[in-house]
Motif scaffolding. Structure first.
Motif, PDB file in Angstrom:
ATOM      1  N   ASP A  71       0.856  -1.437  -0.108  1.00 53.20           N
ATOM      2  CA  ASP A  71      -0.093  -0.256  -0.070  1.00 53.20           C
ATOM      3  C   ASP A  71       0.931   0.791  -0.026  1.00 53.20           C
ATOM      4  N   ILE A  72       1.889   1.013   0.240  1.00 54.30           N
ATOM      5  CA  ILE A  72       2.616   2.295  -0.042  1.00 54.30           C
ATOM      6  C   ILE A  72       3.709   2.465  -0.968  1.00 54.30           C
ATOM      7  N   LEU A  73       3.522   1.171  -1.646  1.00 56.33           N
ATOM      8  CA  LEU A  73       4.784   1.356  -2.401  1.00 56.33           C
ATOM      9  C   LEU A  73       3.862   2.020  -3.601  1.00 56.33           C
ATOM     10  N   GLN A  74       2.471   1.408  -3.510  1.00 57.64           N
ATOM     11  CA  GLN A  74       1.439   2.503  -4.559  1.00 57.64           C
ATOM     12  C   GLN A  74       1.881   4.079  -4.462  1.00 57.64           C
ATOM     13  N   LYS A  75       2.032   4.676  -3.620  1.00 53.06           N
ATOM     14  CA  LYS A  75       1.970   5.834  -3.131  1.00 53.06           C
ATOM     15  C   LYS A  75       3.044   6.153  -3.596  1.00 53.06           C
TER      16      LYS A  75
END
Length: 473
Positions: free
Chosen positions: A102-106
């Motif tokens: 979820d952090i990677l997607q941002k």
């Protein structure tokens, strides 16, 4: 104990490593089909493919995400696939950091194409992108080649102060340094409470100090950061940038011109020799490669290295532009006449069009548009013994001159320009004690990196750009 190797070592000596058990450390760039990890450690633009064994622990597989930092142990094997010669058969993996999905997607690390503007907004993470890591590796090799060039020619590397009281160029656009809460111009009582008890600034050049050093050392060069407080928000300007400034005792302008051309060609040849993989990657992945050539950057560098630089006087450059305007009905935004400072559009026309993308050295500029320290020509007092080197698409990349070694002439020029003699007393003093004919130049390091890498914006060739309104990170 298993030995650690860089990915560059493994891929460059792939036969040597076959069937050996080793370990590597790096960052996961992608993960395909739940079996292929694409790993990079920053040592090369190329990636190492790591193959997971069958029935690998599913809990560990879930932790394998892009951006995660890992230590992988395995055996080097010849690859079945055609895209790589060797691959690493994983036997063990240790996670330093596992990046949650979820952090990677941002972030800009997610495996999709981002604009350079978007990447620039995340300068703290862009070292992990392929384009920026290529540029930084090339920048490193250029830096090293500069020192190698001058050391081979017996120059001494000089550290000049970043904090100064004088404006070398006479532009007045400098960053003021003070410990006071309120600066009152011409308030000497206030200045007496300041840290240095006088007005101080961030330096725009180490030249004046380098000039004093050659009267004793003969040949020196500086290579460090300089600062300009100009409100120039263009693709070629930075507020904090790096300059290379050699100074040579017992020399004329011609010797500095020859030295500058040799330096530029040495650097370009060095990069072609040691950075070819990064150059080829940039050739395939930057917007400047849309000129019908698959290897535009590489071919352009080879052309610059092999071709002698054109040399014309300032007067000749003005005549060329006037004739081109008359002959081809060219429209420039800025007028052309003898005495005008050449604008970027004029420089680009001369290098890109008239001389067919070849560097041009323009010499003997009008004294009215050049700095106070440049030597007045004996044959024409309206001009000074100066030169600029113009590169295609970039414009001015080098500026230099023979320095005024005659005390009386230098003092006269300082008074004429209303420059404070008290600030430059030490500089004038060098003309009394052992002064000799001497010359030198300044090479804009970041502009050179920009030219060599083919990047459109100078903000993309320096780790953390400082520009008007921007001092992040």
């Amino acid at each position: 104990m298993k030995k650690k190797y860089s990915i560059k070592e493994i891929l460059n000596k792939n036969i040597y490593f076959l069937n050996k058990e080793i370990f590597v450390e790096g960052w996961i760039k992608s993960f395909h089909h739940s079996i292929f990890i694409i790993l990079n450690d920053g040592s090369t633009v190329k990636n190492l493919q790591v193959v997971l064994p069958k029935n690998f622990d599913k809990n560990i597989v879930k932790k394998i995400t892009v951006g995660s930092s890992v230590k992988i142990t395995g055996i080097v094997k010849k690859s079945i696939g055609s895209k790589q010669f060797v691959e690493l058969k994983l036997s063990n993996i240790f996670f330093y950091t596992s990046v949650p999905s979820d952090i990677l997607q941002k972030s800009i690390l997610q495996p999709k194409k981002h604009s350079l503007e978007k990447i620039r907004e995340n300068a703290h993470l862009r070292f992990q992108t392929k384009i920026f890591s290529c540029v930084m590796r090339i920048r490193n090799y250029i830096s090293f080649s500069v020192h190698k060039f001058f050391q081979k020619k017996n120059f001494f590397y000089l550290h000049t102060p970043i904090i100064t009281t004088s404006d070398c160029e006479g532009s007045g656009k400098m960053f003021r340094i003070t410990t006071l809460n309120i600066i009152k111009e011409n308030d000497y009582k206030t200045l007496s409470n300041d840290f240095f008890k006088k007005k101080t600034y961030l330096s725009v050049s180490g030249q004046l100090e380098a000039e004093s050093a050659i009267i004793g050392l003969g040949k020196v060069y500086t290579f460090g950061p300089v600062f300009r407080a100009e409100n120039s928000n263009t693709t070629r300007h930075l507020s904090e940038f790096w300059m290379i400034e050699p100074e040579i005792a017992f020399s004329s302008l011609k010797e500095s011109i020859d030295l500058a051309e040799k330096l530029l060609k040495f650097i370009i040849n060095y990069v072609l020799k040691y950075c070819i993989e990064d150059l080829l990657f940039l050739d395939e992945n930057t917007k400047k490669c849309n000129k019908g050539k698959k290897k535009f950057i590489v071919e352009r560098l080879k052309h610059i290295y092999k071709t002698p630089f054109h040399k014309i006087s300032y007067t000749e450059s003005i005549n060329i532009l006037k004739k081109e305007i008359e002959k081809k009905n060219i429209k420039f935004s800025y007028p052309i006449f003898w005495g005008v400072d050449l604008q970027s559009e004029h420089e680009q026309y001369i290098t890109n069009i008239y001389f067919n993308n070849t560097p041009v050295i323009i010499f003997d500029y009008p004294s009215s548009i050049k700095a106070f320290y440049m030597r007045v020509n004996d044959y024409n007092e309206k001009t000074v013994s100066s030169m600029d080197i113009l590169f295609p698409e970039i414009g001015e990349i080098v500026g230099g001159s023979q320095r005024e070694e005659r005390y009386e002439f230098l003092l006269k020029k300082i008074k004429k320009l209303n420059i404070d003699e008290n600030t430059l007393w030490w500089y004038l003093d060098t003309r009394r004690f052992g002064s000799v004919p001497h010359s030198g130049f300044g090479l804009g390091f970041d502009r050179l990196v920009q030219f060599i890498t083919g990047m459109n914006n100078i903000r993309d060739v320096i780790p953390f750009p400082r520009t008007p309104g921007n001092a992040e990170f």
